[in-house]
Design a protein around this motif. Structure first.
Motif, PDB file in Angstrom:
ATOM      1  N   LEU A   6       0.904  -1.099   0.013  1.00 45.34           N
ATOM      2  CA  LEU A   6      -0.107  -0.012  -0.016  1.00 45.34           C
ATOM      3  C   LEU A   6       0.845   1.292   0.155  1.00 45.34           C
ATOM      4  O   LEU A   6       0.399   2.285  -0.710  1.00 45.34           O
ATOM      5  N   THR A   7       1.864   1.198   0.752  1.00 41.61           N
ATOM      6  CA  THR A   7       2.778   2.325   0.812  1.00 41.61           C
ATOM      7  C   THR A   7       3.531   2.691  -0.552  1.00 41.61           C
ATOM      8  O   THR A   7       3.677   3.782  -0.968  1.00 41.61           O
ATOM      9  N   LEU A   8       3.722   1.675  -1.268  1.00 42.15           N
ATOM     10  CA  LEU A   8       4.431   1.777  -2.578  1.00 42.15           C
ATOM     11  C   LEU A   8       3.418   2.243  -3.512  1.00 42.15           C
ATOM     12  O   LEU A   8       3.617   2.955  -4.594  1.00 42.15           O
ATOM     13  N   ILE A   9       2.055   1.885  -3.441  1.00 44.73           N
ATOM     14  CA  ILE A   9       1.150   2.288  -4.405  1.00 44.73           C
ATOM     15  C   ILE A   9       0.868   3.662  -4.318  1.00 44.73           C
ATOM     16  O   ILE A   9       0.695   4.663  -5.010  1.00 44.73           O
ATOM     17  N   VAL A  10       0.878   4.056  -2.908  1.00 39.51           N
ATOM     18  CA  VAL A  10       0.551   5.587  -2.887  1.00 39.51           C
ATOM     19  C   VAL A  10       2.009   6.474  -2.966  1.00 39.51           C
ATOM     20  O   VAL A  10       1.731   7.663  -3.531  1.00 39.51           O
ATOM     21  N   GLY A  11       3.233   6.210  -2.762  1.00 36.78           N
ATOM     22  CA  GLY A  11       4.078   6.773  -3.333  1.00 36.78           C
ATOM     23  C   GLY A  11       4.718   7.631  -2.051  1.00 36.78           C
ATOM     24  O   GLY A  11       5.562   8.267  -2.292  1.00 36.78           O
ATOM     25  N   ASN A  12       4.083   7.322  -0.864  1.00 35.93           N
ATOM     26  CA  ASN A  12       4.858   8.252   0.445  1.00 35.93           C
ATOM     27  C   ASN A  12       4.311   7.502   1.556  1.00 35.93           C
ATOM     28  O   ASN A  12       3.439   6.496   1.525  1.00 35.93           O
ATOM     29  N   GLU A  13       4.927   8.241   2.659  1.00 38.71           N
ATOM     30  CA  GLU A  13       4.547   7.419   3.844  1.00 38.71           C
ATOM     31  C   GLU A  13       3.454   8.204   4.771  1.00 38.71           C
ATOM     32  O   GLU A  13       3.594   8.344   6.051  1.00 38.71           O
ATOM     33  N   SER A  14       2.769   8.912   4.266  1.00 38.31           N
ATOM     34  CA  SER A  14       1.767  10.070   4.907  1.00 38.31           C
ATOM     35  C   SER A  14       0.826   9.053   5.725  1.00 38.31           C
ATOM     36  O   SER A  14       0.296   9.547   6.815  1.00 38.31           O
ATOM     37  N   TYR A  15       0.692   7.815   5.341  1.00 35.74           N
ATOM     38  CA  TYR A  15      -0.415   7.152   5.960  1.00 35.74           C
ATOM     39  C   TYR A  15       0.264   6.071   6.981  1.00 35.74           C
ATOM     40  O   TYR A  15      -0.641   5.192   7.554  1.00 35.74           O
ATOM     41  N   ASN A  16       1.580   6.067   7.123  1.00 33.92           N
ATOM     42  CA  ASN A  16       2.080   5.321   8.216  1.00 33.92           C
ATOM     43  C   ASN A  16       2.458   5.882   9.450  1.00 33.92           C
ATOM     44  O   ASN A  16       2.463   7.181   9.386  1.00 33.92           O
ATOM     45  N   GLY A  17       2.270   5.148  10.444  1.00 34.24           N
ATOM     46  CA  GLY A  17       2.544   5.736  11.730  1.00 34.24           C
ATOM     47  C   GLY A  17       1.305   6.641  12.079  1.00 34.24           C
ATOM     48  O   GLY A  17       0.125   6.033  11.921  1.00 34.24           O
ATOM     49  N   ILE A  18       1.357   7.509  12.994  1.00 31.87           N
ATOM     50  CA  ILE A  18       0.219   8.289  13.608  1.00 31.87           C
ATOM     51  C   ILE A  18      -0.440   9.224  12.622  1.00 31.87           C
ATOM     52  O   ILE A  18      -1.597   9.149  12.471  1.00 31.87           O
ATOM     53  N   GLY A  19       0.291   9.997  11.980  1.00 24.74           N
ATOM     54  CA  GLY A  19      -0.075  10.796  10.954  1.00 24.74           C
ATOM     55  C   GLY A  19      -0.361  12.267  11.348  1.00 24.74           C
ATOM     56  O   GLY A  19      -1.585  12.923  10.903  1.00 24.74           O
ATOM     57  N   THR A  20      -0.074  12.557  12.416  1.00 23.96           N
ATOM     58  CA  THR A  20      -0.484  13.916  13.014  1.00 23.96           C
ATOM     59  C   THR A  20       0.308  15.122  12.079  1.00 23.96           C
ATOM     60  O   THR A  20      -0.316  16.086  12.202  1.00 23.96           O
ATOM     61  N   ASP A  21       1.126  14.702  11.435  1.00 24.71           N
ATOM     62  CA  ASP A  21       1.455  15.681  10.338  1.00 24.71           C
ATOM     63  C   ASP A  21       0.348  16.382   9.541  1.00 24.71           C
ATOM     64  O   ASP A  21       0.118  17.338   9.045  1.00 24.71           O
ATOM     65  N   VAL A  22      -0.431  15.092   8.772  1.00 30.98           N
ATOM     66  CA  VAL A  22      -1.478  15.400   7.920  1.00 30.98           C
ATOM     67  C   VAL A  22      -2.403  16.064   8.819  1.00 30.98           C
ATOM     68  O   VAL A  22      -3.331  17.149   8.156  1.00 30.98           O
ATOM     69  N   ILE A  23      -2.851  15.621  10.092  1.00 32.11           N
ATOM     70  CA  ILE A  23      -4.163  16.659  10.952  1.00 32.11           C
ATOM     71  C   ILE A  23      -3.397  17.948  11.013  1.00 32.11           C
ATOM     72  O   ILE A  23      -4.422  18.956  10.750  1.00 32.11           O
ATOM     73  N   ALA A  24      -2.188  18.057  11.244  1.00 34.69           N
ATOM     74  CA  ALA A  24      -1.870  19.752  11.501  1.00 34.69           C
ATOM     75  C   ALA A  24      -1.764  20.403  10.344  1.00 34.69           C
ATOM     76  O   ALA A  24      -2.444  21.535  10.397  1.00 34.69           O
ATOM     77  N   SER A  25      -1.521  19.797   9.177  1.00 37.22           N
ATOM     78  CA  SER A  25      -1.583  20.324   7.822  1.00 37.22           C
ATOM     79  C   SER A  25      -3.008  20.666   7.418  1.00 37.22           C
ATOM     80  O   SER A  25      -3.455  21.771   7.013  1.00 37.22           O
ATOM     81  N   ALA A  26      -3.977  19.785   7.758  1.00 36.54           N
ATOM     82  CA  ALA A  26      -5.641  19.937   7.388  1.00 36.54           C
ATOM     83  C   ALA A  26      -6.116  21.038   8.344  1.00 36.54           C
ATOM     84  O   ALA A  26      -6.848  22.089   7.875  1.00 36.54           O
TER      85      ALA A  26
END
Length: 417
Positions: free
Chosen positions: A269-289
């Motif tokens: 799944l990580t290779l399909i997406v092409g980044n690691e945004s969905y690995n781990g907790i993901g607080t960076d994405v929450i903060a960006s949103a």
């Protein structure tokens, strides 16, 4: 005179009970605060280490084998948050090894890039500590259940920095429709104590600055529409989590093979997406949103898939931060389509998806205050109420009891599904 004497004796009894529970709660809060802070710092450390060594994600299958081994050796297979809830419902025992096992297993999951949160582990760690404190002090059955709730709320508060949400969440999540008011002061004292300990360790509470739109009828109606979408997405997340776990357990009996395959799936799944945004907790994405109103368009769907594959196949961690990720990303995508500012929609959806998944409307409303402040609270209350009602009897925790119907004044006493 006899009436005065009887009143004095009764008052003294209440005071002794109050004093006793304050002491018990402070002790529980101190222990949970120390362990919860250590857990928070550990997860932060392994997350930072993985981000500096991104190749570690390719070792995720080996991490799955390690987790399966730890649970097999410690004889805690199948133990989790549902067992903590059962211990409060039915007085079931909580294995003493559950605390170090879930601590280590969650750290391994995050070290190698599994998609999970940490609060599910927090509920288990806190419940386990509370239960052990009760055993050491030889509390009776009813007090054991209450001190277990204290532990749950305390570690939750230490991790998130939201003591009031932690208090109400612990009381509300067990039996939906019933609040154990006798646990209000014990859980609140334990939560505030643990929160104070976390601050001493320099752990910053979760707080976000979001521009909230003033109250206006048209916007309120659009928020209601967003809440309907949030309810549907919360159902999808709960179903995905349960069905994936059931499918994996049915089709792959060997826990080692199951975890290994789960690790491979997450890598693919990580290779399909092409980044690691969905690995781990993901607080960076929450903060960006929340901070910039930016999130991947289909980020909410990818997070559902990643988290279901991670936890469903035997990795350990929490489900609550993923719900926040899903909600924030969903709000950024759907909000602008409804004419709602992206950041504001992300905040509303974060709380609404959380509410629909855990069936805790009061805790969810309080969460909005602790995360975003009390401005325009009515929007959040509307979103939580709609999401709670329309999410039906689905929930993240299958041991959670829905005591009263969501649509009428009727006692139903059924488990979430």
């Amino acid at each position: 005179m006899e009436k005065f004497k009887s009143g004095a004796i009764s008052a003294g009894k209440y005071f002794r009970t109050f004093y006793r529970w304050v002491l018990l709660s402070v002790v529980t809060g101190l222990v949970c605060g120390l362990v919860g802070s250590a857990f928070h710092l550990t997860v932060d450390f392994v997350t930072g280490f993985r981000e500096q060594h991104r190749w570690l994600v390719f070792l995720l299958p080996l991490g799955g084998l390690a987790i399966a081994f730890i649970y097999r050796v410690s004889k805690t297979e199948g133990e989790g948050t549902n067992n903590i809830i059962d211990s409060i419902h039915d007085g079931d025992k909580v294995p003493i090894l559950l605390v170090p096992v879930i601590f280590a297993a969650t750290a391994i999951t995050h070290l190698f890039g599994g998609s999970a949160g940490r609060e599910g582990a927090a509920l288990q760690i806190g419940g386990g500590i509370g239960y052990r404190v009760g055993r050491l002090l030889k509390l009776d059955d009813k007090d054991m259940r209450l001190v277990t709730l204290c532990g749950m709320s305390a570690v939750f508060a230490a991790l998130f920095g939201t003591p009031l949400t932690a208090t109400i969440f612990a009381l509300e999540v067990i039996s939906v429709g019933i609040l154990y008011y006798s646990g209000l002061i014990p859980c609140l004292v334990a939560s505030v104590t643990a929160y104070g300990v976390s601050l001493l360790f320099g752990i910053a509470p979760m707080r976000y600055s979001v521009a909230l739109s003033p109250l206006e009828l048209g916007l309120a109606l659009r928020v209601c529409l967003l809440a309907v979408v949030c309810a549907l997405v919360s159902i999808a997340f709960c179903v995905a989590m349960h069905k994936t776990e059931q499918f994996a357990a049915k089709k792959i009996k060997n826990i080692y093979l199951r975890a290994f395959i789960g690790g491979i799936i997450v890598i693919v799944l990580t290779l399909i997406v092409g980044n690691e945004s969905y690995n781990g907790i993901g607080t960076d994405v929450i903060a960006s949103a929340l901070g910039e109103g930016k999130a991947p368009t289909w980020g909410f769907l990818w997070k559902i898939i990643f988290t279901a594959a991670t936890i469903g196949f035997g990795f350990k961690g929490g489900e609550i931060v993923p719900t926040m990720f899903i909600g924030a990303a969903l709000g950024c995508t759907v909000g602008p389509l409804l004419g709602i500012p992206a950041q504001f929609a992300a905040a509303i959806a974060l709380v609404a998806v959380f509410c629909g998944a855990v069936n805790c409307p009061i805790a969810s409303i309080i969460l909005s205050v602790e995360l975003f402040g009390s401005g325009e609270l009515l929007y959040f209350a509307l979103a939580c109420g709609i999401s709670y009602m329309l999410s039906g009897y689905f929930g993240l925790y299958s041991s959670q009891k829905i005591m009263y119907s969501k649509t009428r004044a009727e006692f139903i006493n059924r488990y979430a599904r």
